[in-house]
Design a protein around this motif. Structure first.
Motif, mmCIF file in Angstrom:
data_model
loop_
_atom_site.group_PDB
_atom_site.id
_atom_site.type_symbol
_atom_site.label_atom_id
_atom_site.label_comp_id
_atom_site.label_asym_id
_atom_site.label_seq_id
_atom_site.Cartn_x
_atom_site.Cartn_y
_atom_site.Cartn_z
ATOM 1 N N PRO A 284 15.679 51.941 65.480
ATOM 2 C CA PRO A 284 15.642 52.647 66.766
ATOM 3 C C PRO A 284 14.365 52.355 67.529
ATOM 4 O O PRO A 284 13.302 52.120 66.931
ATOM 5 C CB PRO A 284 15.728 54.120 66.358
ATOM 6 C CG PRO A 284 15.233 54.168 64.955
ATOM 7 C CD PRO A 284 15.662 52.875 64.334
ATOM 8 N N LEU A 285 14.475 52.345 68.856
ATOM 9 C CA LEU A 285 13.303 52.155 69.703
ATOM 10 C C LEU A 285 12.604 53.493 69.916
ATOM 11 O O LEU A 285 13.238 54.488 70.281
ATOM 12 C CB LEU A 285 13.721 51.559 71.050
ATOM 13 C CG LEU A 285 14.356 50.157 70.997
ATOM 14 C CD1 LEU A 285 14.700 49.695 72.409
ATOM 15 C CD2 LEU A 285 13.427 49.166 70.321
ATOM 16 N N ALA A 286 11.311 53.489 69.700
ATOM 17 C CA ALA A 286 10.540 54.723 69.844
ATOM 18 C C ALA A 286 10.585 55.212 71.283
ATOM 19 O O ALA A 286 10.530 54.417 72.236
ATOM 20 C CB ALA A 286 9.095 54.486 69.407
ATOM 21 N N GLY A 287 10.675 56.516 71.439
ATOM 22 C CA GLY A 287 10.671 57.100 72.768
ATOM 23 C C GLY A 287 11.980 56.954 73.517
ATOM 24 O O GLY A 287 12.051 57.229 74.713
ATOM 25 N N ARG A 288 13.029 56.497 72.843
ATOM 26 C CA ARG A 288 14.342 56.320 73.458
ATOM 27 C C ARG A 288 15.394 57.132 72.689
ATOM 28 O O ARG A 288 15.258 57.352 71.478
ATOM 29 C CB ARG A 288 14.753 54.841 73.448
ATOM 30 C CG ARG A 288 13.855 53.941 74.277
ATOM 31 C CD ARG A 288 14.197 54.074 75.756
ATOM 32 N NE ARG A 288 13.524 53.065 76.572
ATOM 33 C CZ ARG A 288 12.463 53.300 77.336
ATOM 34 N NH1 ARG A 288 11.922 54.518 77.359
ATOM 35 N NH2 ARG A 288 11.929 52.336 78.065
ATOM 36 N N PHE A 289 16.438 57.537 73.409
ATOM 37 C CA PHE A 289 17.626 58.065 72.762
ATOM 38 C C PHE A 289 18.450 56.849 72.354
ATOM 39 O O PHE A 289 18.861 56.046 73.192
ATOM 40 C CB PHE A 289 18.419 58.957 73.715
ATOM 41 C CG PHE A 289 19.617 59.633 73.087
ATOM 42 C CD1 PHE A 289 19.503 60.900 72.548
ATOM 43 C CD2 PHE A 289 20.853 58.997 73.041
ATOM 44 C CE1 PHE A 289 20.599 61.534 71.972
ATOM 45 C CE2 PHE A 289 21.953 59.615 72.459
ATOM 46 C CZ PHE A 289 21.825 60.885 71.930
ATOM 47 N N ASN A 290 18.678 56.669 71.049
ATOM 48 C CA ASN A 290 19.284 55.447 70.528
ATOM 49 C C ASN A 290 20.755 55.673 70.165
ATOM 50 O O ASN A 290 21.090 56.613 69.430
ATOM 51 C CB ASN A 290 18.526 54.976 69.292
ATOM 52 C CG ASN A 290 17.160 54.419 69.631
ATOM 53 O OD1 ASN A 290 16.991 53.228 69.848
ATOM 54 N ND2 ASN A 290 16.151 55.306 69.697
ATOM 55 N N ILE A 291 21.614 54.785 70.685
ATOM 56 C CA ILE A 291 23.049 54.834 70.419
ATOM 57 C C ILE A 291 23.471 53.536 69.733
ATOM 58 O O ILE A 291 23.120 52.442 70.189
ATOM 59 C CB ILE A 291 23.863 55.004 71.713
ATOM 60 C CG1 ILE A 291 23.523 56.328 72.394
ATOM 61 C CG2 ILE A 291 25.361 54.934 71.424
ATOM 62 C CD1 ILE A 291 24.224 56.531 73.737
ATOM 63 N N GLY A 292 24.232 53.664 68.654
ATOM 64 C CA GLY A 292 24.824 52.509 67.998
ATOM 65 C C GLY A 292 26.282 52.389 68.406
ATOM 66 O O GLY A 292 27.066 53.332 68.218
#
Length: 430
Positions: A153-161
């Motif tokens: 996951p990218l830091a500071g982001r809401f991460n969607i797979g």
């Protein structure tokens, strides 16, 4: 803080071929053939009404290569309605559309992205504080665990797979890009937008791992409400995941217990009430019904005598409670019994014949001679009508007979018809 909303859809199967309806020009058949496009229109309409920021489509946009370019144009037009309204679209290919040559050459509108099949790809949307990670299928049969290569996951982001996968496994679906729920949950993403399984399922919360199901049921084995998930994100967390029904044709198995029904009129009364209630529950959608009749009833002989007449009687009963264009009877399955002991035993010829049919119905593979004779007959009949074999749906009794199989349903019908005739003759002699 991150605040946005997105729609998660999958398995559009746009213009999915429905072979059993090809020769049917009736109004219900036309509506069923057009259902996938109408459901896509409903998806676009929902996105516009709810003013979502993003649409995710987790694979199987099509059912294979298009018959013509109008299928691709329909998808481009739908996506363009969204992108013109400022709604981003991110999609991947699944097992059904992976090998489509035409799909690969399709130009999507600006603001719509089809993620690569070569490796997992990440798309950042900084204005939403969002990162979407996903990979399309390169070919139909992807047996490796694609999710293992998805980036952290990218830091500071809401991460969607975004992933097309059988996930933990599902008996009704082929195993593609398999992975474990624990693996996805531990990957560090905030939401996994899955596709491939056509039933809606929430596999995990915190993080959310969701199958939205397909957008539109395509046959009787895909019953119930179909649609997409509307996801609300507040302060960087999932605040709500809501299912919205978007289908325009609803498939349903409707079981009628006919126990105690004295005659055909009583059967029709029960069918009228059951069909009326089912149509009302469908809320204006075309209801495609498979009627399954069971129970011990004195009307058994009348029901088993003529399958086409039975279907017509049930249709007429439904018309007493619902409009003609509100329901369609896909099939009728008869499993009723006549009151009293069945004439199964004895040394007379009818009893021996009935016993033989029952034995074959219980174990079709014990009658290879009968299967061979019927195979020859079915093959000849199919050869007499050019195009009939292609027009019949998979699993049709004629196709099974031509392959040397004895369909259990056909044997049960033969048994029921024979039993009905023997019961009638016993009554006449008595």
């Amino acid at each position: 803080m991150t605040r946005f909303r997105f729609l998660h859809a999958a398995d559009l199967h746009l213009d999915s071929p429905l072979r059993g309806l090809d020769a049917d020009a009736s109004a219900p058949a036309r509506r069923i053939r057009e259902a996938s496009r109408a459901a896509l229109d409903n998806l676009v309409g929902l996105a516009l009404r709810e003013r979502v920021d993003l649409l995710l489509v987790a694979g199987d946009l099509y059912d294979g290569d298009w018959q013509d370019y109008r299928t691709g144009q329909a998808l481009v037009a739908a996506f363009a309605r969204l992108t013109r309204a400022g709604i981003r679209v991110v999609a991947i290919r699944g097992n059904h559309d992976a090998e489509s040559v035409l799909t690969r050459s399709l130009r999507l509108p600006e603001g719509a992205t089809l993620l690569s099949h070569r490796r997992p790809e990440s798309l950042e949307l900084p204005e939403l504080g969002l990162a979407v990670h996903g990979q399309s299928f390169a070919q139909r049969a992807v047996v490796e665990n694609l999710a293992l290569a998805y980036p952290p996951p990218l830091a500071g982001r809401f991460n969607i797979g975004l992933l097309h996968s059988s996930a933990a496994g599902h008996a009704a679906h082929e195993t593609y890009a398999p992975c474990a729920i624990a693996q996805l949950a531990g990957h560090g993403y905030d939401y996994w937008a899955l596709g491939h399984v056509h039933e809606r399922a929430v596999l995990h919360e915190a993080p959310w791992i969701v199958f939205p199901g397909n957008l539109q049921g395509r046959h009787i084995n895909e019953p119930g409400a179909k649609g997409a998930s509307l996801v609300t994100v507040r302060e960087g967390r999932v605040a709500a995941v809501e299912h919205h029904a978007l289908d325009v044709v609803r498939w349903q198995r409707l079981t009628l217990d006919l126990s105690g029904a004295a005659d055909l009129a009583a059967v029709q009364d029960r069918a009228r009430d059951a069909i009326g209630a089912a149509v009302e529950a469908a809320e204006g959608r075309l209801l495609a019904l498979r009627l399954e009749l069971g129970g011990t009833t004195a009307a058994h002989s009348a029901l088993a005598r003529d399958p086409e007449a039975l279907r017509a009687h049930l249709r007429s009963a439904g018309l007493e409670a619902a409009e003609a264009d509100s329901f369609w009877i896909e099939a009728v399955r008869l499993a009723t019994r006549a009151p009293g002991a069945a004439p199964a035993a004895g040394d007379d010829a009818p009893a021996r014949l009935l016993g033989a049919v029952r034995d074959i119905a219980a174990a079709p593979r014990t009658a290879p001679e009968l299967a061979s004779a019927l195979q020859d007959y079915a093959t000849q009949m199919l050869a007499r009508a050019p195009g009939l074999r292609e027009a019949l749906p998979a699993g049709h009794p004629a196709l099974l007979l031509a392959e040397g199989e004895l369909p259990p349903e056909l044997l049960r019908q033969a048994r029921d018809l024979l039993l009905a005739r023997l019961t009638e003759e016993e009554g006449a002699c008595g």
